[in-house]
Write a protein that holds these residues in place. Structure first.
Motif, PDB file in Angstrom:
ATOM      1  N   THR A 178     -43.475  79.584  88.584  1.00 29.22           N
ATOM      2  CA  THR A 178     -43.815  78.863  89.802  1.00 29.22           C
ATOM      3  C   THR A 178     -42.579  78.413  90.568  1.00 29.22           C
ATOM      4  O   THR A 178     -42.529  78.497  91.805  1.00 29.22           O
ATOM      5  N   SER A 179     -41.565  77.921  89.867  1.00 26.42           N
ATOM      6  CA  SER A 179     -40.350  77.463  90.542  1.00 26.42           C
ATOM      7  C   SER A 179     -39.673  78.600  91.287  1.00 26.42           C
ATOM      8  O   SER A 179     -39.205  78.432  92.424  1.00 26.42           O
ATOM      9  N   LEU A 180     -39.622  79.767  90.666  1.00 27.08           N
ATOM     10  CA  LEU A 180     -39.000  80.920  91.304  1.00 27.08           C
ATOM     11  C   LEU A 180     -39.802  81.353  92.531  1.00 27.08           C
ATOM     12  O   LEU A 180     -39.243  81.648  93.584  1.00 27.08           O
ATOM     13  N   LEU A 181     -41.131  81.354  92.405  1.00 28.50           N
ATOM     14  CA  LEU A 181     -41.990  81.704  93.547  1.00 28.50           C
ATOM     15  C   LEU A 181     -41.751  80.764  94.722  1.00 28.50           C
ATOM     16  O   LEU A 181     -41.677  81.196  95.880  1.00 28.50           O
ATOM     17  N   ASN A 182     -41.632  79.484  94.421  1.00 25.78           N
ATOM     18  CA  ASN A 182     -41.457  78.498  95.493  1.00 25.78           C
ATOM     19  C   ASN A 182     -40.047  78.524  96.073  1.00 25.78           C
ATOM     20  O   ASN A 182     -39.867  78.350  97.286  1.00 25.78           O
ATOM     21  N   TYR A 239     -37.987  81.008  96.434  1.00 20.87           N
ATOM     22  CA  TYR A 239     -37.768  82.151  97.326  1.00 20.87           C
ATOM     23  C   TYR A 239     -38.954  82.387  98.265  1.00 20.87           C
ATOM     24  O   TYR A 239     -38.991  83.399  98.964  1.00 20.87           O
ATOM     25  N   ARG A 240     -39.888  81.436  98.283  1.00 16.96           N
ATOM     26  CA  ARG A 240     -41.068  81.515  99.155  1.00 16.96           C
ATOM     27  C   ARG A 240     -41.766  82.864  99.019  1.00 16.96           C
ATOM     28  O   ARG A 240     -42.116  83.532 100.000  1.00 16.96           O
ATOM     29  N   ILE A 241     -41.972  83.267  97.779  1.00 14.46           N
ATOM     30  CA  ILE A 241     -42.675  84.524  97.518  1.00 14.46           C
ATOM     31  C   ILE A 241     -44.168  84.247  97.572  1.00 14.46           C
ATOM     32  O   ILE A 241     -44.710  83.498  96.756  1.00 14.46           O
ATOM     33  N   HIS A 249     -35.930  89.199  92.015  1.00 15.07           N
ATOM     34  CA  HIS A 249     -35.368  87.899  91.641  1.00 15.07           C
ATOM     35  C   HIS A 249     -35.402  87.625  90.136  1.00 15.07           C
ATOM     36  O   HIS A 249     -35.065  86.516  89.722  1.00 15.07           O
ATOM     37  N   ILE A 250     -35.795  88.594  89.318  1.00 10.81           N
ATOM     38  CA  ILE A 250     -35.837  88.347  87.877  1.00 10.81           C
ATOM     39  C   ILE A 250     -34.725  89.116  87.183  1.00 10.81           C
ATOM     40  O   ILE A 250     -34.175  90.081  87.706  1.00 10.81           O
ATOM     41  N   ASP A 251     -34.392  88.662  85.978  1.00 16.39           N
ATOM     42  CA  ASP A 251     -33.285  89.248  85.226  1.00 16.39           C
ATOM     43  C   ASP A 251     -33.735  89.987  83.973  1.00 16.39           C
ATOM     44  O   ASP A 251     -32.992  90.806  83.438  1.00 16.39           O
TER      45      ASP A 251
END
Length: 329
Positions: free
Chosen positions: A171-175, A177-179, A200-202
């Motif tokens: 959720t933090s990554l989605l928010n 980068y406004r995905i 955006h993932i590793d």
């Protein structure tokens, strides 16, 4: 392993025939620390009543009732209120095994840039196996560092497996980068979301467990899926720009085999040349945006389609558009 709470988002549109089966499968999860957001997307059957009945019995269910705007808008409404660290998606006519969430929990970590993907079954119309769109599959357990550029994209069919189910998202990554799902796109919106998230993932953990059953009817109807969509010119340009950007970013992150490279290129180039050749509504205000998405030589491959596009690209876009208007109209 994570013990944090997970949110399940379910967009619902006229899914009454299969909805109770879906929601019962969610209730029966062996990992109980979840909430489920049900977004009724303007259903005209009794889907809303079914959702409310489950919410009345089980406090883990939250119901949002909205006007019909399609699955992208419905999922975004869910994403906008998620408060848990992780989120996954289920379609209202599909169902999940009791182990679906626990499969994620078993292998996932608290690292927001790691994603777990599990396998799925494919069930066709009237319970008959139907693999015409997605092949039923499971993965061999593999942990892959994306930034090493390993050649695993084709091996695991990563780009083609673009349903947002069977994956868990941070959720933090989605928010950050406004995905979000593109609400202007009604066909392939899940692929656009997934390919953007990939940027955006590793690390990806493919697991052999299968926790999802995807219902693949011969006629789509359940979550506002209406088949082929006619895009407006701005939508077409936006989709083309999105996949040009995704191609540029993913080819720097991954080592692509030819099949995956062709998929991303076709999503970009097919849209571009559909605009140039087949649109008769291009006025002068649109040409600056079209010029920005015009491909250069690096986007063409030694395939039949790639060669045709390379030849077309020799000519100015306005000339190609004039020729297309004569040919197609």
């Amino acid at each position: 392993m994570i013990s944090q709470k997970i949110t399940i988002i379910v967009p619902v549109y006229n899914a009454a025939k299969r909805l109770a089966n879906c929601l019962n499968s969610i209730v029966n999860q062996s990992f109980a620390n979840f909430e489920c957001i049900l977004i009724n997307d303007g259903s005209t059957d009794n889907s809303l009543e079914i959702c409310q009945n489950f919410a009345n019995i089980d406090s883990r269910f939250i119901v949002l009732d909205c006007e019909n705007q399609g699955p992208s808008a419905a999922r975004n409404k869910g994403l906008d209120i998620v408060k848990t660290p992780w989120v996954t998606f289920v379609d209202a006519d599909d169902y999940i095994m009791p182990s679906y969430l626990s499969n994620f929990v078993k292998y996932n970590t608290d690292d927001e840039t790691t994603q777990v993907i599990q396998g799925y079954y494919c069930e066709g119309h009237d319970g008959i196996d139907n693999d015409t769109i997605y092949n039923s599959k499971s993965f061999i357990h593999t942990e892959v560092d994306c930034n090493n550029g390993l050649d695993y994209v084709d091996t695991n069919n990563l780009l083609y497996n673009w349903g947002v189910w069977c994956k868990i998202f941070n959720t933090s990554l989605l928010n950050r980068y406004r995905i979000r799902f593109n609400e202007n796109i009604r066909c392939g919106e899940d692929g656009l979301f997934w390919h953007t998230y990939l940027c955006h993932i590793d690390k990806i953990i493919f697991i052999s467990e299968i926790g999802y059953t995807y219902f693949c009817p011969r006629i789509y109807s359940s979550i506002s899926r209406q088949g082929t969509t006619t895009y407006s010119l701005p939508q077409h340009i936006e989709l083309c720009q999105s996949y040009k950007t995704i191609y540029d970013r993913l080819t720097k992150k991954f080592r692509f085999g030819l099949n995956s490279k062709k998929l991303l290129l076709n999503l970009y180039l097919d849209n571009y040349y559909n605009v140039i050749l087949k649109r008769h509504d291009i006025n002068n205000s649109f040409w600056p945006d079209i010029t920005k998405i015009r491909p250069n030589h690096k986007y063409f491959t030694l395939t039949k389609r790639g060669i045709i596009y390379a030849i077309l690209n020799i000519f100015p876009p306005k000339l190609i558009n004039t020729f297309g208007n004569i040919l197609y109209h």
